[in-house]
Each structure stands twice: as structure tokens, then as C-alpha cells.
Design an enzyme around this catalytic site. Structure first.
Site, short mmCIF file in Angstrom:
data_model
loop_
_atom_site.label_atom_id
_atom_site.label_comp_id
_atom_site.label_asym_id
_atom_site.label_seq_id
_atom_site.Cartn_x
_atom_site.Cartn_y
_atom_site.Cartn_z
N ARG A 1 -7.11 6.87 -37.06
CA ARG A 1 -8.22 7.73 -36.61
C ARG A 1 -8.89 8.44 -37.77
O ARG A 1 -10.06 8.78 -37.71
CB ARG A 1 -7.70 8.70 -35.54
CG ARG A 1 -6.63 9.62 -36.02
CD ARG A 1 -5.83 10.24 -34.88
NE ARG A 1 -4.82 9.34 -34.33
CZ ARG A 1 -4.03 9.64 -33.31
NH1 ARG A 1 -4.14 10.79 -32.69
NH2 ARG A 1 -3.14 8.76 -32.87
N LYS B 1 7.57 5.35 -41.44
CA LYS B 1 8.04 4.62 -40.26
C LYS B 1 9.48 4.16 -40.48
O LYS B 1 9.91 3.99 -41.63
CB LYS B 1 7.17 3.37 -40.06
CG LYS B 1 5.78 3.66 -39.53
CD LYS B 1 5.02 2.36 -39.30
CE LYS B 1 3.62 2.63 -38.78
NZ LYS B 1 3.59 3.23 -37.43
N1 BES Z 1 -0.73 1.28 -36.77
C1 BES Z 1 -0.04 2.22 -35.99
C2 BES Z 1 -0.02 1.86 -34.51
C3 BES Z 1 0.92 0.75 -34.12
C4 BES Z 1 2.27 0.95 -34.07
C5 BES Z 1 0.41 -0.47 -33.73
C6 BES Z 1 3.11 -0.06 -33.66
C7 BES Z 1 1.24 -1.48 -33.32
C8 BES Z 1 2.58 -1.28 -33.29
C9 BES Z 1 -0.69 3.60 -36.11
O1 BES Z 1 -1.24 3.89 -37.34
C10 BES Z 1 0.35 4.60 -35.83
O2 BES Z 1 1.29 4.67 -36.58
N2 BES Z 1 0.18 5.37 -34.76
C11 BES Z 1 1.13 6.35 -34.39
C12 BES Z 1 0.38 7.58 -33.95
C13 BES Z 1 1.26 8.78 -33.73
C14 BES Z 1 1.87 9.23 -35.04
C15 BES Z 1 0.42 9.89 -33.13
C16 BES Z 1 1.97 5.80 -33.25
O3 BES Z 1 1.44 5.08 -32.40
O4 BES Z 1 3.17 6.06 -33.26
MN MN Z 2 0.20 4.66 -38.66
#
Ligand code: BES
Ligand code: MN
Ligand code: ZN
Length: 498
Positions: A353, A279
Site C-alpha cells: 500500500r 516474515k
Molecule cells: N505481499 C504480502 C501479501 C501476501 C502474503 C500475498 C502472503 C500472498 C501471500 C504483503 O506485502 C503483506 O505482507 N501483507 C501483510 C499485511 C499486514 C502486515 C497488514 C499481510 O497480509 O500479512
Molecule cells: Mn509485505
């Protein structure tokens, strides 16, 4: 904070403070009127002079009011009488409690609980009052060397009810409010803890302690046991981290032995760096909140146990840290989940997931009645619904309806989003049974569709709490959501929701 219920007149309360409401256009509520009568028009005079106009959010603290046994009278503005609803009721309670907390009064008798709220009865008002009071006075200061010292914090709150025949139901609602409020506080504490402390092993230890306190069964699986079960999707997420994963299973048995359990699954990523699909740096600290699903199901089972609900409940928490490293999963890796379905990991940041799918299969093996998973699953859900509603998905219409209703009653709302097959196409992989990402369009929906593939054999709902589990900015902190929604759903299922 301590709470008690009392039926009696406000003017006769021997208390450090008595609290009554005033509507806009300077209209006294019944308790305020009783105070005014005992004080020979003293309060009415003040209100008429314009010092308290009844605007919502306003307060006026009076000392030594003649004819009143309490040391102080706190008047709380309620806004227009015709607009006074659930939201206004809760706001009034929050305003009162926050003001009391900052005055010298360490105890108070509050009569706002007698105000009529459309469609809601005395039980709702008492429950909401306790939950709101605990929420408004919550603090997380264990890592501050200098505590934010309030001189005399509010310690005792007496809640007024109008009629004696409401006492029994109010007492029960008070106990429920306390149990739910404590569940919310537990979820907030766990969420707010830093990720160097709250790692998977620590979370498992905390769950074990909680189980001991509340008479819950507790089973904790380590990596080797998960390997035996074939939980390779879950394990693939933990591979890059030094911290080993855990699978936490707690149980509350309030129902009969033959009754199938209701299962709550909570996403327990104690830190989500994204893994190899790292990230960006901005706000990455907030990914300590990626275990808020886990925190909320712990809060919910704690509430259920404290309320001694007559139902069987299980909590399953897949807990892991998502980190990059030489042993971390790579984009392109293919893993075989516990269900046998294979997954191509296109993006290691779609890890929620991956741990949830194996938890769902684990749940299937314990023959559940209903399964609800709770997860900070997608940034896309925050884009869709912001910080107001959690995203709700279900493979059964009546389950979705019940959860929506529970959210409304608790003011912890969710919004029903589609789980249509049409979206499943986005999860197609050329090399495995499915991909772990569905691309940018409808990101919250495709994440739910992924989970649905592992929830075909039971009634199932999914709550995406990415936007509601915590607040950013100046008030950064966990919200404890959706503990109130879950607890109200459980109350309703147990037939204890008045
Ligand atoms: N934990 C995150 C989701 C998230 C991001 C929650 C920002 C709250 C704030 C999750 O694990 C994630 O990173 N999801 C990705 C999925 C994508 C790579 C398909 C997302 O939402 O960008
Ligand atoms: Mn994630
Ligand atoms: Zn995550």
C-alpha cells in the site's frame, strides 16, 4: 504454437490428427458423427464396445481410421451433454491439447470449437481455445540444464468452424486469443523469474524492451526523480535494499489525443522479505511473486498493443525490494506521501500500500479516465477467497460490474468486497493521518480502504490477487492472472468483445 481457422469437414482434413468430442452415454458430437460416417461406422463401433464412454477427461487415440484423410483421430470425452458449459468446454480443450502434446502428432485439426456453449458464441469459443491451449502448454525451463524434452511437441493447431460466414469473426477472435495468451505467458515468465534476476532495475529494462517491441511510450523514474516528486511512501519501502527502486511508466496510444487514459497500476515488489517486520522463513521464496501485479499490467498492455485496441492506456509500476537492513524503515516511522497525507508505518510488511499510494497520486496527476490497481496485497485475501477469485474493490459500482463481467467471460473471476467507511476507523493513528495497517479483522478490506484514501479524485478499482497470481505446491508457478480479466475488460471498453 501456430493457429489457424478452417471451415470444412473433419473427415477431409489432411492432418496428423483430427480431434472430435464424444458425450457421455456414448453420444457422438456432429464432427465425430461425420468422421464415423466416412469411416463406415468404425468409430461408432469402438464407442459402442465401451472403449470411449464420453467421460470428461477421457481420451482415445485411433490410428489409420479407414475413410479418414488424417493420420490419427483423437476422441475426447465431454461428460454429460446437458451439463456441457463454459468450464467443460475449456477442460475439453485442455485435455485435447495436453494429449496431443504427448503424442507424435505435431499438428492437429480440432473440431471441439464447433460445440455449442450456452450464452457464448463462436468468438468466445475461439478466443478461449487459443488462451487455454497456450496456458496448457506453457513451460518455464530457462534455468533447467536438461529441458523436459517432449519428442514432438504440438506446433500447429487448426480450429474448425462450422459455417463459412463465421470465418471473419473467428479470425479476429484468434488474433485476440493469441495476444491475450502471449500476455499471460509474459506475466508468468516475469513472475517465475528468481528475485536475484528480476529486481526493480531489471524489470524496468524489460519494460523498456517491451515498449520498443510494441511501440509503447516508456519513461523510467529513478530515486532522485521520485524524491523530487515527494514519493516518500514508496521510497521508504526501498530504503533497506541494496537494489534501487524504479517507477516504470508505459503508454499505449490507440485512441484520440484528447481521450483521457485508462491507467493500470501494478504492485512491483520484486521480493518481499517483510523488511524489519521480517516474515517467517516458511515459503518466503514465494515472495518473489510479489511483483505479479506489475507482471499482469505489463501482460495486459502488451495484449492491448498486439490487438491494436482503439483506446489510450497507461501502465504505472512502482518497483522496489522490501528488505531489512541498517537503513531500512522502522515500525513507528512516519512518512509523508506524495499526496501530502502522512502515514505511520506500524508494520514494514504492509509495504504494498505504501508504494501503491504514491503511484495512485502519480496517476491522479496524469488526469486519468479510470484507474485500476493490481496487487498481491494481503494474506487476508487468500484466507477470504482462497485461490479461486481475486478480491475486487471499487469506488464506482458500474466499474465493479464491468470488471466482474470481464472476469466471468475470461474465466478469471473476481469477487466484489465492501469498501465501506465503517472500516476506515481501523486505520486510525495517534501520530499521523493514518496507520499503514488495520489490524487482523478484514485485512484485505482495510488495505483497500487505505488505497481508497489516495483515489478520491477518479474512478478507481483495486484487485487483490494474493490468492490467484501463483500456485504453490507441486505445480508451483505463476498463473498469469488477472491478465485475461484485464484484457477482456479492455476489449469490452474498446467495443471489440464479440
Ligand atoms: N505481499 C504480502 C501479501 C501476501 C502474503 C500475498 C502472503 C500472498 C501471500 C504483503 O506485502 C503483506 O505482507 N501483507 C501483510 C499485511 C499486514 C502486515 C497488514 C499481510 O497480509 O500479512
Ligand atoms: Mn509485505
Ligand atoms: Zn508484499
Amino acid at each position: 504454437m501456430e493457429f489457424s481457422i478452417k471451415s470444412g469437414s473433419p473427415e477431409k482434413q489432411r492432418s496428423a490428427c483430427v480431434v472430435a468430442g464424444v458425450f457421455e452415454a456414448r453420444k457422438l458430437t456432429l464432427p465425430a458423427e461425420l468422421l464415423d460416417k466416412a469411416a463406415n461406422g468404425y468409430i461408432g463401433d469402438i464407442v459402442r464396445r465401451g472403449d470411449m464412454e464420453g467421460k470428461s477427461g477421457s481420451t482415445l487415440l485411433l490410428h489409420n481410421v479407414p475413410g479418414i484423410l488424417a493420420d490419427r483421430v483423437l476422441l475426447v470425452g465431454l461428460g454429460k451433454e446437458k451439463d456441457f458449459r463454459e468450464k467443460e468446454f475449456r477442460e475439453a480443450i485442455r485435455t485435447a491439447v495436453k494429449t496431443l502434446n504427448e503424442t507424435g502428432a505435431f499438428e492437429a485439426a480440432i473440431f471441439l470449437t464447433e460445440l455449442a456453449v450456452k450464452k457464448r458464441g463462436i468468438a468466445w469459443r475461439i478466443r478461449q481455445t487459443v488462451i487455454a491451449a497456450l496456458d496448457a502448454t506453457y513451460r518455464f525451463e530457462q534455468f533447467k540444464s536438461k529441458k523436459n524434452d517432449i519428442r514432438r511437441p504440438l506446433r500447429k493447431l487448426t480450429l474448425g468452424v462450422e459455417r463459412r460466414n463465421e470465418l471473419t469473426i473467428a479470425e479476429e477472435a484468434l488474433a485476440q486469443g493469441l495476444a491475450i495468451g502471449e500476455g499471460v505467458a509474459l506475466a508468468k515468465d516475469l513472475g517465475n523469474l528468481p528475485p536475484n534476476i528480476c529486481n526493480p532495475a531489471w524489470l524496468a529494462d524489460r519494460a523498456r524492451t517491451l515498449a520498443g517491441e510494441l511501440n509503447l511510450s516508456c519513461e523510467i523514474l529513478e530515486r532522485a526523480e521520485m524524491e523530487k516528486l515527494g514519493m516518500n511512501a514508496l521510497l521508504s519501502v526501498a530504503k533497506g535494499a541494496r537494489q534501487p527502486p524504479r517507477l516504470i511508466v508505459l503508454g499505449w496510444r490507440g485512441g484520440s489525443a484528447s481521450e483521457k487514459p485508462l491507467v493500470l497500476i501494478g504492485k512491483g515488489i520484486t521480493f518481499d522479505s517483510g523488511g524489519i517486520s521480517l516474515k517467517p522463513a516458511a515459503d518466503m521464496d514465494e515472495m518473489k511473486y510479489d511483483m505479479c501485479g506489475a507482471a499482469s499490467v505489463l501482460g495486459a498492455i502488451a495484449a492491448a498493443a498486439r490487438m491494436k485496441l482503439p483506446l489510450n492506456l497507461k501502465v504505472i509500476i512502482p518497483a522496489a525490494e522490501n528488505m531489512p537492513g541498517g537503513n531500512a524503515s522502522r515500525p513507528g516511522d512516519i512518512v509523508s506521501s506524495m499526496s501530502g497525507q502522512t502515514i505511520e508505518i506500524i508494520n514494514t510488511d504492509a509495504e504494498g500500500r505504501l508504494i501503491l499510494c504514491d503511484a495512485l497520486t502519480y496517476a491522479e496527476h496524469i488526469l486519468p479516465d479510470t484507474v485500476i490497481d493490481v496487487a498481491t496485497l494481503t494474506g487476508a485475501c487468500v484466507i477470504a477467497l482462497g485461490h479461486v477469485a481475486s478480491g475486487l474493490y471499487a469506488n464506482k459500482e458500474s466499474l465493479a460490474r464491468d470488471l466482474l463481467e470481464a472476469g466471468d467471460a475470461a474465466h478469471d473471476r473476481a469477487w466484489h468486497l465492501p469498501l465501506w467507511d465503517d472500516y476506515q476507523e481501523q486505520l486510525k493513528s495517534n501520530f499521523a493521518d493514518m496507520s499503514n495497517t488495520g489490524g487482523r479483522p478484514a485485512g484485505s478490506v482495510t488495505a483497500a480502504c487505505f488505497l481508497a484514501r489516495f483515489a478520491g479524485k477518479f474512478d478507481w478499482a483495486h484487485l487483490d490477487i494474493a490468492g490467484t497470481a501463483w500456485k504453490s505446491g507441486a505445480d508451483k508457478g505463476a498463473t498469469g492472472r488477472p491478465v485475461p480479466l484485464l484484457a477482456h475488460y479492455l476489449l469490452q471498453r474498446a467495443g471489440k468483445l464479440n
